[in-house]
Design a protein around this motif. Structure first.
Motif, mmCIF file in Angstrom:
data_model
loop_
_atom_site.group_PDB
_atom_site.id
_atom_site.type_symbol
_atom_site.label_atom_id
_atom_site.label_comp_id
_atom_site.label_asym_id
_atom_site.label_seq_id
_atom_site.Cartn_x
_atom_site.Cartn_y
_atom_site.Cartn_z
ATOM 1 N N ARG A 193 0.640 -1.244 -0.001
ATOM 2 C CA ARG A 193 0.237 -0.143 0.164
ATOM 3 C C ARG A 193 0.905 1.152 0.084
ATOM 4 N NH1 ARG A 193 -2.405 -2.576 4.263
ATOM 5 N NH2 ARG A 193 -1.976 -0.867 5.675
ATOM 6 N N SER A 194 2.250 1.090 0.749
ATOM 7 C CA SER A 194 2.953 2.377 0.938
ATOM 8 C C SER A 194 3.360 2.711 -0.744
ATOM 9 C CB SER A 194 4.116 1.967 1.981
ATOM 10 O OG SER A 194 4.902 3.099 1.807
ATOM 11 N N ILE A 195 3.826 1.668 -1.421
ATOM 12 C CA ILE A 195 4.338 1.789 -2.592
ATOM 13 C C ILE A 195 3.424 2.388 -3.657
ATOM 14 C CG2 ILE A 195 5.235 0.272 -4.921
ATOM 15 C CD1 ILE A 195 6.451 -1.666 -2.794
ATOM 16 N N LEU A 196 2.304 1.865 -3.476
ATOM 17 C CA LEU A 196 1.033 2.549 -4.346
ATOM 18 C C LEU A 196 0.768 4.052 -3.943
ATOM 19 C CD1 LEU A 196 -1.429 -0.515 -4.174
ATOM 20 C CD2 LEU A 196 0.340 0.130 -5.947
ATOM 21 N N SER B 121 -10.865 0.786 3.132
ATOM 22 C CA SER B 121 -11.194 -0.495 2.677
ATOM 23 C C SER B 121 -10.230 -1.223 1.903
ATOM 24 C CB SER B 121 -12.166 0.026 1.297
ATOM 25 O OG SER B 121 -13.414 0.556 2.045
ATOM 26 N N LEU B 122 -9.059 -0.554 1.373
ATOM 27 C CA LEU B 122 -7.799 -1.397 0.582
ATOM 28 C C LEU B 122 -6.948 -1.958 1.859
ATOM 29 C CD1 LEU B 122 -6.408 -1.819 -1.819
ATOM 30 C CD2 LEU B 122 -4.967 0.337 -1.106
ATOM 31 N N GLN B 123 -6.842 -1.459 2.806
ATOM 32 C CA GLN B 123 -6.162 -2.208 3.859
ATOM 33 C C GLN B 123 -6.917 -3.354 4.402
ATOM 34 O OE1 GLN B 123 -5.289 0.147 7.297
ATOM 35 N NE2 GLN B 123 -5.206 -1.638 8.786
ATOM 36 N N ARG B 124 -8.308 -3.345 4.626
ATOM 37 C CA ARG B 124 -9.228 -4.426 4.936
ATOM 38 C C ARG B 124 -9.312 -5.439 3.778
ATOM 39 N NH1 ARG B 124 -13.024 -3.391 8.849
ATOM 40 N NH2 ARG B 124 -14.679 -4.344 7.303
ATOM 41 N N SER B 125 -9.309 -5.000 2.625
ATOM 42 C CA SER B 125 -9.243 -6.234 1.501
ATOM 43 C C SER B 125 -7.928 -6.999 1.636
ATOM 44 C CB SER B 125 -9.523 -5.255 0.328
ATOM 45 O OG SER B 125 -10.656 -4.537 0.324
ATOM 46 N N PHE B 126 -6.956 -6.125 1.640
ATOM 47 C CA PHE B 126 -5.607 -6.824 1.636
ATOM 48 C C PHE B 126 -5.441 -7.784 2.629
ATOM 49 C CE2 PHE B 126 -3.337 -3.464 -0.846
ATOM 50 C CZ PHE B 126 -3.109 -4.227 -2.173
ATOM 51 N N ASN B 127 -5.956 -7.341 4.046
ATOM 52 C CA ASN B 127 -5.904 -8.217 5.208
ATOM 53 C C ASN B 127 -6.769 -9.582 5.254
ATOM 54 O OD1 ASN B 127 -4.081 -6.631 6.351
ATOM 55 N ND2 ASN B 127 -5.446 -5.451 7.511
ATOM 56 N N LEU C 117 -2.558 -6.878 -7.480
ATOM 57 C CA LEU C 117 -1.879 -6.255 -6.177
ATOM 58 C C LEU C 117 -1.616 -4.747 -6.382
ATOM 59 C CD1 LEU C 117 -1.938 -8.789 -4.466
ATOM 60 C CD2 LEU C 117 0.263 -8.402 -3.950
ATOM 61 N N LEU C 118 -1.001 -4.515 -7.791
ATOM 62 C CA LEU C 118 -0.527 -3.276 -8.011
ATOM 63 C C LEU C 118 -1.390 -2.276 -8.925
ATOM 64 C CD1 LEU C 118 3.394 -4.435 -8.340
ATOM 65 C CD2 LEU C 118 2.251 -3.597 -6.358
ATOM 66 N N ILE C 119 -1.870 -2.933 -9.751
ATOM 67 C CA ILE C 119 -2.432 -2.245 -10.711
ATOM 68 C C ILE C 119 -4.017 -1.985 -10.341
ATOM 69 C CG2 ILE C 119 -3.181 -1.959 -13.259
ATOM 70 C CD1 ILE C 119 -0.196 -1.528 -12.594
ATOM 71 N N THR C 120 -4.821 -3.043 -9.780
ATOM 72 C CA THR C 120 -6.164 -2.905 -9.719
ATOM 73 C C THR C 120 -6.245 -1.511 -8.705
ATOM 74 O OG1 THR C 120 -6.411 -5.320 -10.218
ATOM 75 C CG2 THR C 120 -8.068 -4.363 -8.933
ATOM 76 N N PRO C 121 -5.322 -1.718 -7.537
ATOM 77 C CA PRO C 121 -5.782 -0.667 -6.486
ATOM 78 C C PRO C 121 -5.590 0.646 -7.034
ATOM 79 C CG PRO C 121 -4.563 -2.383 -5.488
ATOM 80 C CD PRO C 121 -4.673 -2.623 -6.990
ATOM 81 N N ILE C 122 -4.998 1.077 -7.723
ATOM 82 C CA ILE C 122 -4.623 2.267 -8.563
ATOM 83 C C ILE C 122 -5.836 2.618 -9.397
ATOM 84 C CG2 ILE C 122 -3.168 3.488 -10.094
ATOM 85 C CD1 ILE C 122 -0.696 2.115 -9.355
#
Length: 755
Positions: A388-391, A687-693, A740-745
């Motif tokens: 998430r930090s990279i994104l 929501s992104l954090q919760r989805s990853f977890n 992991l990298l493109i969908t969140p963006i």
């Protein structure tokens, strides 16, 4: 659909027993599967190519043979001639309905001016001096020298043409009889190589089945290890393996009862695909079941909760995967269609067992208070926090790299070529392929060949003019790059002319006098009736040419066919036609089928999956955004094939739709949770954090499972299966990183636009 979860769990016993009964009834069907490796079985029943082949077989029946290529220092030595005789006797005994085997040991004296060698059973009675006189007489025959034996006397053939019951019998049964008859023969210093389509078909079937068992054994070990390491639950492992095994039995057993024909070169693909998907579905269900137990729920409550969270996304992932696989039905090649609908049925069956049978296994046992491994949870949370930090910090850089890699992939795809090359596809690890290469590389062996039939509806191949046109066409064909030898009735007539004139050198070709040439044609039926029937039909309006080719590449064979048809049109008058047949010609047709089929298959899969994604997310924007990271792995897979110079053929062409169908699974799980969570509080970052977890670990595990499943293909000895495994694994890894990298963006961009 969520409301079905309590119902499924409540009536789990009935569902489980019902599925077990179906699987049990399917077990006997497994033993009725019809295994085949015949190239004609690759084509649909109404394919014009098959109709043309059947018409050729009616006009020029026979042609199949079993034989042995013998290689040594001198095939005219006593030991070699006795070996040739022994090999012929063995074949005759194995297939008595086919008559007498032909070899140097059985050449008629009529072809050698009355000179011949004498055998007493299998022992040579003629003296060395007599053999030497006979060698010179045989060497003077243009029909024997270079065909039955090589001009350097190091190679010779034993040929048993199949006729009668042997010609009509099952090709694998005939091949097995001939192979068994030749095993155990002591060849001394010579090398013997059994040959003929029946023998190679039988050996291919046996070797491919052994290869399939090898791959499946490694796959089974991988399944046990993966489910044990990832699920870390005895019930979870037993349930997962049961889902996989029962799904395979149900699908293949049902096909056995239905009398479906299966090419065992393709059997590993749907079986391992079902394995990977079964474990993947089980991972998602088991993870939420575990979360429920950790939260203090009973086993039954945890099972209901697991289905409530996973039933809808698993259903849609199954539907999208099935849609991609059913796109194979647009390819006019039967094994490819079989892979498509068999894999699709397997995915649906695995879905049913995962949601109806698997929960029944999980609820068995006493209630235990389980805690998720603290270290594992902290590690995964730390990894996804870093993502998430990279994104957040490098969003533009990530997008730039994504676009750059996509552009490079497009360049690689432009290098893709469709080419069925038996050597490149099968490789040389299988013994029958090594023998096939030995034969094709020999001086008198034939690698690939086609039958060319010239039809003169208004002509007559008894006339001298027509015979001379045939000779002209032979010369034109030999000028085409890739054609090594051409045979027709002209060679037989030249042999007959030489024989009638005492083997005098000036009579070794066709007579120049039209009257003499037509007389030879009339004489042919009386002297060598079998040879006439091999090359001319009974009406003398159709003539056959045997065109031998040096290459196994279907692209080059396509070119040879086009140039041959052009040459025939130039040589013969208007109204005549040129028709090709034979397995090599059928293989060349595959290029067109693969090209057109792949385009239709991928296009259909893209359209159907896009529509399903729009329905899943109930939004055109979300649906189209979800497709971007799923097209990306297809581009990566195509680029790897293109840059590596791996051609598209039967097996490698299946990679793109399979990747497309599987890659979308993780996207649905990830975006479904993200969209549902955002609908509650509209905080994207939370929501992104919760989805990853919640689902990040599960999609990581399912990607790892699928990659390892495909990499199991590396234990195969068949090149194309190995290629498919590596390319599919690369594609699944690309899909994972894109999710992991493109969908969140992309989702962040969408939420900004909406804000």
């Amino acid at each position: 659909m969520i409301k079905l979860a309590p119902f499924f769990v409540k009536h789990r016993i009935y569902f489980a027993f019902g599925l077990l009964i179906i699987a049990g009834l399917s077990v006997p069907g497994m033993f009725h599967l019809n295994i085949t490796v015949d190239i004609q079985d690759y084509f649909l029943a109404d394919d014009p190519a098959i109709a043309s082949q059947e018409a050729y077989n009616r006009i020029f029946p026979g042609g199949d043979f079993v034989g042995v290529l013998v290689q040594g220092q001198d095939v005219f030595s006593t030991e070699s001639l006795e070996l040739l005789r022994l090999l012929g006797i063995r074949l005759e005994e194995a297939l008595p309905e086919s008559g007498e085997a032909a070899s140097l040991a059985t050449i008629s004296g009529s072809l050698t001016g009355g000179v011949k060698v004498v055998f007493d059973g299998g022992r040579l009675e003629s003296s060395p001096e007599e053999v030497e006189v006979w060698r010179k007489a045989v060497s003077a025959s243009p029909m024997l020298n270079g065909l039955f034996f090589s001009s350097d006397y190091k190679e010779a053939w034993v040929i048993l043409p199949l006729s009668g019951a042997a010609a009509e019998a099952d090709i694998f049964e005939t091949g097995e009889k001939a192979w068994d008859a030749l095993e155990g023969i002591d060849a001394g210093d010579m090398v013997i190589t059994p040959a003929g389509i029946p023998i190679f078909a039988y050996r291919k079937q046996v070797e491919l089945m052994a290869d399939l068992i090898r791959v499946l054994l490694f796959g089974a070990v991988a399944a046990v290890l993966l489910s044990s390491v990832i699920l870390r639950s005895f019930r979870g492992v037993i349930g997962t393996l049961s889902v996989f095994v029962f799904s395979v039995i149900t699908v293949l057993g049902g096909q056995g009862w239905a009398g479906v024909s299966v090419d065992n070169a393709f059997m590993a693909v749907p079986i391992l695909l079902i394995m990977g998907v079964s474990i993947g579905y089980a991972v998602h269900v088991h993870r939420f079941f575990h979360i429920g137990l950790v939260a203090g729920e009973t086993r039954i409550q945890a099972a209901v909760s697991a289905l409530e969270h996973t039933l809808r996304p698993i259903f849609y992932t199954a539907v999208t995967t099935v849609a991609a696989l059913l796109s194979f039905l647009f390819v006019n090649i039967k094994p490819i269609r079989w892979v498509g609908y068999t894999s699709a049925l397997g995915i649906l069956t695995a879905f049913l067992f995962s949601v109806l049978f698997f929960p029944a296994i999980l609820v068995i046992g006493k209630q235990t208070g389980r805690n998720e491994g603290f270290k594992r949870k902290k590690l995964t949370e730390a990894i996804f926090k870093r993502v998430r930090s990279i994104l957040e910090i490098h969003e533009k850089a990530v997008l730039l790299v994504f676009l750059l890699v996509t552009a490079i992939s497009v360049v690689g795809i432009l290098k893709l070529r469709v080419d069925f090359d038996a050597i490149k596809m099968m490789g040389t690890r299988l013994p029958h392929m090594q023998d096939q290469l030995r034969i094709s590389d020999s001086k008198i062996g034939v690698g690939e060949y086609m039958n060319l039939v010239i039809v003169l509806p208004d002509g007559d191949f008894k006339s001298a003019d027509s015979i001379m046109l045939m000779a002209e066409l032979e010369n034109r064909l030999l000028e085409i790059d890739g054609i090594t030898r051409v045979r027709s009735v002209t060679g037989v007539l030249a042999e007959l002319n030489s024989l009638l004139h005492g083997r005098r050198p000036e009579y070794s070709n066709l007579p120049g006098n039209p009257v003499s040439l037509e007389a030879l044609v009339r004489l042919l039926d009386g002297v060598l009736p079998g040879e006439r029937q091999n090359w001319l039909d009974n009406s003398y309006t159709q003539a056959r040419f045997l065109v031998e080719i040096s290459d196994f590449s279907s692209r080059k064979i396509e070119r040879i066919i086009a140039q041959s048809e052009e040459a025939a049109a130039d040589v013969f008058p208007a109204g005549s036609s040129a028709q090709f047949s034979g397995s090599t010609y059928l293989v060349a047709l595959m290029n067109q089928y693969i090209t057109h089929g792949l385009i239709r298959s991928v296009a259909t899969a893209l359209i159907i999956i896009s529509l399903i994604m729009v329905l899943v997310f109930r939004s055109l924007r979300w649906g189209l955004i979800a497709m971007i990271p799923n097209v990306f792995p297809v581009l990566i897979a195509g680029a790897v094939l293109g840059f590596a110079g791996i051609p598209l053929e039967f097996v490698t062409m299946t990679v793109a739709p399979i990747i497309l169908g599987l890659a979308v699974d993780d996207t649905i799980h990830f975006m479904s949770f993200l969209k549902e969570d955002m609908s509650g509080h509209h905080d994207y970052e939370l929501s992104l954090q919760r989805s990853f977890n919640a689902v990040g670990t599960a999609i990581t595990e399912t990607t790892l499972i699928l990659c390892i499943t495909f990499l199991v293909f590396l234990v195969s000895r068949i090149n194309s299966i190995r290629y498919m495994g590596v390319i599919a694994a690369v594609g699944m890894a690309a899909a994972y990183f894109a999710d992991l990298l493109i969908t969140p963006i992309l989702v962040r961009f969408l939420t900004r636009r909406r804000s």
